[in-house]
Write an enzyme that holds these catalytic residues in place. Sequence first.
Site, PDB file in Angstrom:
ATOM      1  N   HIS A  48       0.794  -1.224   0.000  1.00 55.39           N
ATOM      2  CA  HIS A  48       0.000   0.000   0.000  1.00 55.39           C
ATOM      3  C   HIS A  48       0.834   1.285   0.000  1.00 55.39           C
ATOM      4  O   HIS A  48       0.313   2.355   0.329  1.00 55.39           O
ATOM      5  CB  HIS A  48      -0.927   0.015   1.220  1.00 55.39           C
ATOM      6  CG  HIS A  48      -2.018  -1.017   1.160  1.00 55.39           C
ATOM      7  ND1 HIS A  48      -3.006  -1.015   0.200  1.00 55.39           N
ATOM      8  CD2 HIS A  48      -2.267  -2.103   1.942  1.00 55.39           C
ATOM      9  CE1 HIS A  48      -3.824  -2.037   0.398  1.00 55.39           C
ATOM     10  NE2 HIS A  48      -3.397  -2.719   1.444  1.00 55.39           N
ATOM     11  N   ARG A  73       5.841  -6.340   3.973  1.00 58.92           N
ATOM     12  CA  ARG A  73       4.533  -6.784   3.506  1.00 58.92           C
ATOM     13  C   ARG A  73       4.584  -6.688   1.986  1.00 58.92           C
ATOM     14  O   ARG A  73       4.589  -5.599   1.423  1.00 58.92           O
ATOM     15  CB  ARG A  73       3.396  -5.920   4.045  1.00 58.92           C
ATOM     16  CG  ARG A  73       2.057  -6.282   3.397  1.00 58.92           C
ATOM     17  CD  ARG A  73       0.861  -5.848   4.187  1.00 58.92           C
ATOM     18  NE  ARG A  73       0.636  -4.411   4.190  1.00 58.92           N
ATOM     19  CZ  ARG A  73      -0.425  -3.812   4.748  1.00 58.92           C
ATOM     20  NH1 ARG A  73      -1.348  -4.547   5.343  1.00 58.92           N
ATOM     21  NH2 ARG A  73      -0.563  -2.506   4.731  1.00 58.92           N
ATOM     22  N   ASP A  87      15.979 -12.121  -0.080  1.00 58.04           N
ATOM     23  CA  ASP A  87      17.359 -11.969  -0.529  1.00 58.04           C
ATOM     24  C   ASP A  87      17.935 -10.621  -0.111  1.00 58.04           C
ATOM     25  O   ASP A  87      19.139 -10.503   0.165  1.00 58.04           O
ATOM     26  CB  ASP A  87      17.444 -12.117  -2.050  1.00 58.04           C
ATOM     27  CG  ASP A  87      17.532 -13.569  -2.507  1.00 58.04           C
ATOM     28  OD1 ASP A  87      17.581 -14.461  -1.638  1.00 58.04           O
ATOM     29  OD2 ASP A  87      17.549 -13.810  -3.731  1.00 58.04           O
ATOM     30  N   GLU A 152      -7.269 -11.942   6.199  1.00 58.66           N
ATOM     31  CA  GLU A 152      -8.035 -10.717   6.015  1.00 58.66           C
ATOM     32  C   GLU A 152      -9.220 -10.880   5.068  1.00 58.66           C
ATOM     33  O   GLU A 152      -9.808  -9.899   4.624  1.00 58.66           O
ATOM     34  CB  GLU A 152      -7.118  -9.598   5.516  1.00 58.66           C
ATOM     35  CG  GLU A 152      -6.253  -9.992   4.316  1.00 58.66           C
ATOM     36  CD  GLU A 152      -5.174  -8.979   4.008  1.00 58.66           C
ATOM     37  OE1 GLU A 152      -5.236  -7.858   4.541  1.00 58.66           O
ATOM     38  OE2 GLU A 152      -4.268  -9.289   3.206  1.00 58.66           O
ATOM     39  N   ASP A 178      -9.267  -5.012   6.077  1.00 60.04           N
ATOM     40  CA  ASP A 178      -9.877  -5.709   4.949  1.00 60.04           C
ATOM     41  C   ASP A 178     -11.116  -6.492   5.374  1.00 60.04           C
ATOM     42  O   ASP A 178     -12.102  -6.563   4.628  1.00 60.04           O
ATOM     43  CB  ASP A 178      -8.855  -6.643   4.311  1.00 60.04           C
ATOM     44  CG  ASP A 178      -7.945  -5.931   3.334  1.00 60.04           C
ATOM     45  OD1 ASP A 178      -8.215  -5.968   2.133  1.00 60.04           O
ATOM     46  OD2 ASP A 178      -6.964  -5.311   3.786  1.00 60.04           O
TER      47      ASP A 178
END
Length: 258
Positions: A48, A73, A87, A152, A178
């Site tokens: 987001h 996230r 990584d 969610e 959500d």
Amino acid sequence: MTPAPASFRARFLAGDLLLGAFIKTPTPHATEILGGVGFDFVVIDEEHAPFDRVTIDTVLLAARASQTAGLVRVAEPTPARLLAALDDGAAGVLAPHVASVEKAKDVVAACRYRGGKRGFSNSPRAGGYGKLGVWDHVDAADASVAVIAMIEDPEALDAIDAIVAVEGLDGVFIGRGDLTVAMGATGPADPRVRAAAQTITAAARTAGKPVCIMVADAKEAQDWRALGASAFIVGSDQGFLRQSALRTRTEFSALPAR
């Protein structure tokens, strides 16, 4: 002494009380500030906020420098997104919209070497730029990377016991935002959303998996702590900035005009 960021997964699995915040601004400064005041972890919000791989890499470096665990996230829980974050040295990942056992298994497989399908390279930051040999890197990564599923979606509730029981899944994050929208609820405190969150928490507790949840403040955290949650995200860098700026603006608005 602040625990080393590399111990985040162990502390999360142990149910330690952990404090974190979302990072929405693609610069290292907010992460350095939050780490400097003792936050246990930050979550870089690729889903987001305007992050690309280069900025994620930079903020993860800031997390290491400020001795806080840097999680990501991811924008979507694909093997490529998950691998890039790991990584680059993420201490863990939050995988959005894990609504089925199959999705949970896919996420775990993408994040684990042994028993999984994580693409191997010890040349990035995660492998010490080649410092760690093949199997040393494999063992270190599998031991330290936290894999957290975001629950969610209402349909996830139908399979929640099986989802949280997936081997290799370390814990869950309850996405009340959500769930609120999907249920057409009034907000996170709506009885329907609270009931869903309690169902998720109870399932995780039965499976012996820790729970992370976003809360408004310590008082709300205490409520969810009693229900079994142990890791708490309180706001974001942008939220902290807005709150402080608004407080200052309000205080100055009360001064006499002359």
